[in-house]
Design a protein around this motif. Structure first.
Motif, PDB file in Angstrom:
ATOM      1  N   GLN A  92     -14.146  -2.592   0.060  1.00  0.00           N
ATOM      2  CA  GLN A  92     -13.982  -1.625  -1.020  1.00  0.00           C
ATOM      3  C   GLN A  92     -12.743  -0.762  -0.810  1.00  0.00           C
ATOM      4  OE1 GLN A  92     -15.680  -1.542  -3.925  1.00  0.00           O
ATOM      5  NE2 GLN A  92     -14.147  -0.049  -4.530  1.00  0.00           N
ATOM      6  N   GLU A  93     -12.527  -0.271   0.406  1.00  0.00           N
ATOM      7  CA  GLU A  93     -11.332   0.535   0.664  1.00  0.00           C
ATOM      8  C   GLU A  93     -10.078  -0.313   0.509  1.00  0.00           C
ATOM      9  OE1 GLU A  93      -9.407   3.718   3.857  1.00  0.00           O
ATOM     10  OE2 GLU A  93     -11.148   2.533   4.450  1.00  0.00           O
TER      11      GLU A  93
ATOM     12  N   GLN B 147     -17.811 -10.350 -10.033  1.00  0.00           N
ATOM     13  CA  GLN B 147     -17.388  -9.160  -9.306  1.00  0.00           C
ATOM     14  C   GLN B 147     -18.565  -8.257  -8.978  1.00  0.00           C
ATOM     15  OE1 GLN B 147     -14.130  -7.986 -12.121  1.00  0.00           O
ATOM     16  NE2 GLN B 147     -13.048  -7.679 -10.210  1.00  0.00           N
TER      17      GLN B 147
ATOM     18  N   VAL C  70       0.807  -1.231   0.000  1.00  0.00           N
ATOM     19  CA  VAL C  70       0.000   0.000   0.000  1.00  0.00           C
ATOM     20  C   VAL C  70       0.837   1.276   0.000  1.00  0.00           C
ATOM     21  CG1 VAL C  70      -1.861  -1.193   1.211  1.00  0.00           C
ATOM     22  CG2 VAL C  70      -0.213   0.150   2.535  1.00  0.00           C
TER      23      VAL C  70
ATOM     24  N   ASN D  26      -7.920  -7.786  -4.772  1.00  0.00           N
ATOM     25  CA  ASN D  26      -7.993  -7.779  -6.236  1.00  0.00           C
ATOM     26  C   ASN D  26      -9.422  -7.777  -6.754  1.00  0.00           C
ATOM     27  OD1 ASN D  26      -5.377  -9.395  -5.415  1.00  0.00           O
ATOM     28  ND2 ASN D  26      -4.966  -8.477  -7.416  1.00  0.00           N
ATOM     29  N   GLU D  27     -10.274  -8.584  -6.128  1.00  0.00           N
ATOM     30  CA  GLU D  27     -11.671  -8.686  -6.563  1.00  0.00           C
ATOM     31  C   GLU D  27     -12.579  -8.762  -5.344  1.00  0.00           C
ATOM     32  OE1 GLU D  27     -12.636 -11.867  -9.221  1.00  0.00           O
ATOM     33  OE2 GLU D  27     -10.898 -11.526 -10.513  1.00  0.00           O
TER      34      GLU D  27
ATOM     35  N   ARG E 150       0.466   4.983   3.809  1.00  0.00           N
ATOM     36  CA  ARG E 150      -0.759   4.246   4.108  1.00  0.00           C
ATOM     37  C   ARG E 150      -0.508   3.149   5.135  1.00  0.00           C
ATOM     38  NH1 ARG E 150      -3.816   3.591  -1.772  1.00  0.00           N
ATOM     39  NH2 ARG E 150      -5.088   5.478  -1.590  1.00  0.00           N
TER      40      ARG E 150
ATOM     41  N   ARG F  76      -9.726  -2.729  -1.506  1.00  0.00           N
ATOM     42  CA  ARG F  76      -9.509  -2.867  -2.950  1.00  0.00           C
ATOM     43  C   ARG F  76      -8.872  -1.602  -3.518  1.00  0.00           C
ATOM     44  NH1 ARG F  76     -14.088  -4.088  -7.627  1.00  0.00           N
ATOM     45  NH2 ARG F  76     -12.615  -4.542  -9.295  1.00  0.00           N
ATOM     46  N   GLU F  77      -9.338  -0.449  -3.089  1.00  0.00           N
ATOM     47  CA  GLU F  77      -8.786   0.812  -3.578  1.00  0.00           C
ATOM     48  C   GLU F  77      -7.314   0.969  -3.196  1.00  0.00           C
ATOM     49  OE1 GLU F  77     -11.468   3.612  -1.862  1.00  0.00           O
ATOM     50  OE2 GLU F  77     -13.104   3.122  -3.249  1.00  0.00           O
ATOM     51  N   MET F  78      -6.917   0.371  -2.069  1.00  0.00           N
ATOM     52  CA  MET F  78      -5.520   0.431  -1.632  1.00  0.00           C
ATOM     53  C   MET F  78      -4.641  -0.604  -2.311  1.00  0.00           C
ATOM     54  SD  MET F  78      -5.373   1.222   2.419  1.00  0.00           S
ATOM     55  CE  MET F  78      -5.942   2.765   3.117  1.00  0.00           C
ATOM     56  N   GLY F  79      -5.246  -1.542  -3.037  1.00  0.00           N
ATOM     57  CA  GLY F  79      -4.466  -2.579  -3.699  1.00  0.00           C
ATOM     58  C   GLY F  79      -4.286  -3.837  -2.881  1.00  0.00           C
TER      59      GLY F  79
END
Length: 268
Positions: free
Chosen positions: A172-173, A267, A154, A181-182, A158, A175-178
């Motif tokens: 969701q957060e 997804q 991240v 993946n899904e 972060r 996922r946004e941070m990497g």
């Protein structure tokens, strides 16, 4: 019921934490099961992909708080250090795993559970997945390799945010941070994980292994070193039976043996 389960099918080894009544909190039986399974996988070249998941709608709530609390007054710093060094055998086996590792996360991935998920090459999570570097809440520092992995996933700032605050991340957060993946519906997580793992298992084992090893080393290497790795290992990959067959398939206009499964219907 065993606290840890593993089965191997179609080139995929699935490791399952199986203490749902304790939110799959880590105990001695799980440690021993994980270490034995990872050692077996390391020697079994028929295993081409690995899945790590938890039973009962939970990934892993971290270390067993009951055990921690029972030892809090009697433990010496040296005893705690030595016990954690023992767990580090598992951390190193995860870090050195040269097969793709997929984490399927449903429910909480707290503390050491979050740390384990960070070693995965791909993380599939349900909408109810929650990630938390909970260590700050009990006055501990992050462990199980998280001080190494989280900044690499991240970024440093972060990682400081998540570790110093001990705050919870939703799917969701994450996922946004990497980290994820899904995001997959709860009732489709197992099927989607199987799809992804089987696809990874159908790729060239030589190329997958060398790619993963190179990526794990890349952040501590300079460009010249990585270019030399590329030059030396591309020759090995190209000489493999898998690569020769793949090139012939392309020339013959046949579909490739490796195809990534479509994700649109899974997804969120």
């Amino acid at each position: 019921m065993p606290a840890f389960l593993m089965n191997i099918e179609g080139g995929v080894a699935t490791m399952r934490l199986n203490r749902p009544e304790a939110k799959n909190a880590l105990n001695t039986e799980i440690y021993h099961g994980l270490e034995k399974a990872l050692l077996q996988i390391r020697e079994d070249r028929d295993v081409r992909a690995v899945v790590l998941t938890g039973a009962g709608g939970v990934f892993c709530a971290g270390g067993d708080v009951k055990v921690i609390n029972a030892n809090v007054d009697s433990d010496t710093p040296e005893a705690r250090r030595d016990r954690l060094r023992g767990v580090h055998r598992i951390v190193k086996l995860l870090a050195d795993l040269d097969r793709p590792l997929v984490a399927a996360v449903d429910g909480p991935a707290y503390g050491a559970g979050f740390s384990f998920a960070l070693f995965a090459d791909m993380v599939l999570a349900t909408p109810r997945a929650r990630f938390c570097m909970v260590f700050a809440r009990i006055g501990f520092i992050p462990d199980y390799g998280a001080l190494y992995t989280l900044p690499r996933v991240v970024g440093l700032n972060r990682a400081k945010d998540l570790m110093l605050s001990g705050r919870e991340l939703g799917a969701q957060e994450a996922r946004e941070m990497g980290i994820v993946n899904e995001i997959v519906d709860v009732d489709r997580l197992e099927d989607r994980t199987r799809q992804v793992a089987q696809a990874l298992a159908s790729a060239s084992p030589v190329a997958s292994s060398m790619t993963k090893i190179a990526l794990n080393r890349s952040l501590s290497m300079d460009l010249d070193t990585m270019l030399e790795y590329e030059a030396a290992h591309q020759g090995i990959a190209a000489a493999s039976g898998y690569a020769k067959d793949a090139v012939q398939r392309f020339a013959d206009k046949k579909p490739p043996a490796f195809q990534w499964p479509k994700a649109s219907i899974y997804q969120i």
